[in-house]
Design a protein around this motif. Structure first.
Motif, PDB file in Angstrom:
ATOM      1  N   ALA A 185      34.597 110.245  19.405  1.00 13.97           N
ATOM      2  CA  ALA A 185      35.842 111.018  19.459  1.00 13.97           C
ATOM      3  C   ALA A 185      37.031 110.199  19.967  1.00 13.97           C
ATOM      4  CB  ALA A 185      35.655 112.241  20.352  1.00 13.97           C
ATOM      5  N   ARG A 186      36.773 109.052  20.515  1.00  9.82           N
ATOM      6  CA  ARG A 186      37.878 108.224  21.013  1.00  9.82           C
ATOM      7  C   ARG A 186      38.797 107.813  19.862  1.00  9.82           C
ATOM      8  NH1 ARG A 186      37.065 102.493  24.341  1.00  9.82           N
ATOM      9  NH2 ARG A 186      39.205 101.716  24.094  1.00  9.82           N
ATOM     10  N   GLU A 187      40.063 107.656  20.138  1.00  7.17           N
ATOM     11  CA  GLU A 187      41.030 107.230  19.119  1.00  7.17           C
ATOM     12  C   GLU A 187      40.924 105.718  18.938  1.00  7.17           C
ATOM     13  OE1 GLU A 187      44.977 108.596  19.798  1.00  7.17           O
ATOM     14  OE2 GLU A 187      44.385 110.688  20.041  1.00  7.17           O
ATOM     15  N   TRP A 188      39.885 105.325  18.238  1.00  7.68           N
ATOM     16  CA  TRP A 188      39.590 103.911  18.068  1.00  7.68           C
ATOM     17  C   TRP A 188      40.608 103.240  17.144  1.00  7.68           C
ATOM     18  CZ3 TRP A 188      36.200 101.354  20.944  1.00  7.68           C
ATOM     19  CH2 TRP A 188      35.158 102.061  21.566  1.00  7.68           C
ATOM     20  N   VAL A 189      41.073 102.083  17.571  1.00  8.53           N
ATOM     21  CA  VAL A 189      41.873 101.210  16.707  1.00  8.53           C
ATOM     22  C   VAL A 189      41.180  99.855  16.693  1.00  8.53           C
ATOM     23  CG1 VAL A 189      44.059 102.408  17.116  1.00  8.53           C
ATOM     24  CG2 VAL A 189      43.382 100.517  18.623  1.00  8.53           C
ATOM     25  N   TYR A 243      36.605 118.296  16.639  1.00  2.00           N
ATOM     26  CA  TYR A 243      37.137 117.749  17.887  1.00  2.00           C
ATOM     27  C   TYR A 243      36.144 116.777  18.528  1.00  2.00           C
ATOM     28  CZ  TYR A 243      38.747 117.545  22.730  1.00  2.00           C
ATOM     29  OH  TYR A 243      39.147 117.108  23.968  1.00  2.00           O
ATOM     30  N   ASP A 244      34.859 117.136  18.497  1.00  2.00           N
ATOM     31  CA  ASP A 244      33.827 116.321  19.151  1.00  2.00           C
ATOM     32  C   ASP A 244      33.643 114.957  18.500  1.00  2.00           C
ATOM     33  OD1 ASP A 244      33.361 118.275  21.018  1.00  2.00           O
ATOM     34  OD2 ASP A 244      31.597 119.102  20.006  1.00  2.00           O
ATOM     35  N   VAL A 245      33.978 114.834  17.222  1.00  2.00           N
ATOM     36  CA  VAL A 245      33.761 113.560  16.527  1.00  2.00           C
ATOM     37  C   VAL A 245      35.056 112.794  16.256  1.00  2.00           C
ATOM     38  CG1 VAL A 245      31.614 114.365  15.482  1.00  2.00           C
ATOM     39  CG2 VAL A 245      33.763 114.578  14.205  1.00  2.00           C
ATOM     40  N   GLY A 246      36.177 113.302  16.753  1.00  2.00           N
ATOM     41  CA  GLY A 246      37.399 112.518  16.661  1.00  2.00           C
ATOM     42  C   GLY A 246      38.396 112.923  15.606  1.00  2.00           C
ATOM     43  N   TYR A 247      38.212 114.105  15.013  1.00  2.00           N
ATOM     44  CA  TYR A 247      39.193 114.606  14.052  1.00  2.00           C
ATOM     45  C   TYR A 247      39.984 115.738  14.691  1.00  2.00           C
ATOM     46  CZ  TYR A 247      36.884 111.799  10.513  1.00  2.00           C
ATOM     47  OH  TYR A 247      36.373 110.747   9.799  1.00  2.00           O
ATOM     48  N   SER A 249      41.384 118.352  13.440  1.00  2.00           N
ATOM     49  CA  SER A 249      41.301 119.700  12.875  1.00  2.00           C
ATOM     50  C   SER A 249      40.102 119.801  11.948  1.00  2.00           C
ATOM     51  CB  SER A 249      42.568 120.029  12.088  1.00  2.00           C
ATOM     52  OG  SER A 249      42.698 119.176  10.958  1.00  2.00           O
ATOM     53  N   ALA A 250      39.715 121.038  11.638  1.00  2.00           N
ATOM     54  CA  ALA A 250      38.616 121.264  10.706  1.00  2.00           C
ATOM     55  C   ALA A 250      38.958 120.739   9.317  1.00  2.00           C
ATOM     56  CB  ALA A 250      38.286 122.757  10.642  1.00  2.00           C
ATOM     57  N   SER A 251      40.212 120.855   8.935  1.00  2.00           N
ATOM     58  CA  SER A 251      40.611 120.382   7.600  1.00  2.00           C
ATOM     59  C   SER A 251      40.505 118.856   7.505  1.00  2.00           C
ATOM     60  CB  SER A 251      42.031 120.839   7.278  1.00  2.00           C
ATOM     61  OG  SER A 251      42.958 120.346   8.240  1.00  2.00           O
ATOM     62  N   ALA A 252      40.826 118.152   8.605  1.00  2.00           N
ATOM     63  CA  ALA A 252      40.707 116.688   8.600  1.00  2.00           C
ATOM     64  C   ALA A 252      39.251 116.267   8.467  1.00  2.00           C
ATOM     65  CB  ALA A 252      41.316 116.110   9.871  1.00  2.00           C
ATOM     66  N   LEU A 253      38.352 116.971   9.164  1.00  2.00           N
ATOM     67  CA  LEU A 253      36.929 116.663   9.042  1.00  2.00           C
ATOM     68  C   LEU A 253      36.431 117.000   7.637  1.00  2.00           C
ATOM     69  CD1 LEU A 253      34.175 115.839  10.091  1.00  2.00           C
ATOM     70  CD2 LEU A 253      33.917 118.121  11.105  1.00  2.00           C
ATOM     71  N   THR A 254      36.911 118.078   7.066  1.00  2.67           N
ATOM     72  CA  THR A 254      36.511 118.458   5.710  1.00  2.67           C
ATOM     73  C   THR A 254      36.908 117.373   4.716  1.00  2.67           C
ATOM     74  OG1 THR A 254      36.651 120.819   6.183  1.00  2.67           O
ATOM     75  CG2 THR A 254      36.798 120.156   3.864  1.00  2.67           C
ATOM     76  N   ARG A 255      38.113 116.832   4.868  1.00  2.00           N
ATOM     77  CA  ARG A 255      38.553 115.759   3.969  1.00  2.00           C
ATOM     78  C   ARG A 255      37.653 114.532   4.119  1.00  2.00           C
ATOM     79  NH1 ARG A 255      43.662 117.718   5.614  1.00  2.00           N
ATOM     80  NH2 ARG A 255      43.892 116.056   7.173  1.00  2.00           N
ATOM     81  N   ALA A 256      37.261 114.217   5.357  1.00  2.00           N
ATOM     82  CA  ALA A 256      36.363 113.081   5.588  1.00  2.00           C
ATOM     83  C   ALA A 256      35.000 113.325   4.942  1.00  2.00           C
ATOM     84  CB  ALA A 256      36.202 112.838   7.087  1.00  2.00           C
TER      85      ALA A 256
END
Length: 271
Positions: A185-189, A243-247, A249-256
């Motif tokens: 979930a960290r904002e990895w760069v 949220y737990d995996v770093g996205y 919103s639900a829509s962002a995870l759905t796109r992934a």
């Protein structure tokens, strides 16, 4: 946490021993898309046909692991036979996972090359020929320990072809991968990943792709989706999983999900 523990926490190892004893003649094993097959040869010789193009001849105590088994055949002498233990191995809930995907189609190791394996085999055979309660459960757990020893061996010997285990076999990349696995979930760069590995950004990006076959960003996205799959199977709601995996919103995870798996989380759960 060490290299394998975070993987095994996400992709729980389940083994099931289905044969122990003296095997004579030809024994057939069908293709299995959900489980790997492990054959522990205590006393041979044994020929294996179908696991690869060439016939495999096993003359001494050895472990044969087929991560993605095709139809194959074990052939032992009709009279003397061979002492074997056969089982299935599964990581997580399906056939595809970053552990077996990282391994070659055939892993063969002499029993003596795996520390403690001979003692473990003795325990397995004691259980196999006992009438004690919990016999099958004990055999299955011992087979799981044996599989962990074999995974250690694969990493130490550089037998991993690409993917997660290949990255974990690299001392520098392993530091970055363990950090990603423990905190998706960290904002990895890229600079954060490179710093975890103790490398420059440019060198890290090139070395990561050469070793694992993926860019760091692609690997992170794949790990997040795989982690989301495990959480969704546990019944967690999509927005909480996102949220737990770093996205965000639900829509962002759905796109992934659609990018990686070709379907939405809801469609995946219905399969």
């Amino acid at each position: 946490m060490d290299r394998l523990t975070t993987l095994l926490n996400h992709f729980t190892l389940h083994a099931g021993v289905f044969y122990t004893g003296n095997m004579c003649g030809v024994h057939d094993f069908r293709e299995d898309t959900l489980r790997g097959h492990i054959h522990l040869i205590r006393k041979g010789p044994v020929q294996v046909i179908g696991a690869q193009e060439a016939v495999i001849n096993i003359t001494g105590p050895a472990i044969l692991f087929l991560p993605r088994p095709q139809t194959h055949h074990l052939i032992a002498d009709e009279r003397a036979g061979a002492d074997v233990v056969c089982g299935t191995v599964q990581f997580g809930g399906g056939g595809r996972n970053p552990i077996t995907d990282s391994l070659p189609s055939v892993v063969l190791a002499a029993l003596a090359a795996l520390p403690s394996a001979e003692a473990l085999l003795g325990l397995m055979l004691d259980e196999a020929f006992s009438e004690l309660c919990g016999r099958q459960a004990a055999l299955d757990r011992l087979c799981e320990v044996l599989m962990i020893l074999l995974l250690r061996y694969c990493i130490d010997q550089g037998l991993t072809r690409s993917g997660t285990l290949a990255g974990l076999a690299d001392n520098r990349l392993a530091k970055a991968l363990i950090a990603i696995h423990e905190d998706p979930a960290r904002e990895w760069v890229l600079s954060d990943m490179a710093a975890a590995a103790g490398m420059s950004r440019a060198r890290f990006a090139v070395h990561f792709r050469e070793t694992t076959g993926q860019t760091p960003a692609d690997y992170l996205a794949s790990w997040r989706v795989m982690t989301a799959q495990q959480l969704l199977k546990q019944g967690l709601r999509l927005k909480h999983v996102a949220y737990d995996v770093g996205y965000g919103s639900a829509s962002a995870l759905t796109r992934a999900f659609v990018r990686k798996l070709g379907c939405s989380p809801a469609e995946w759960l219905e399969k």
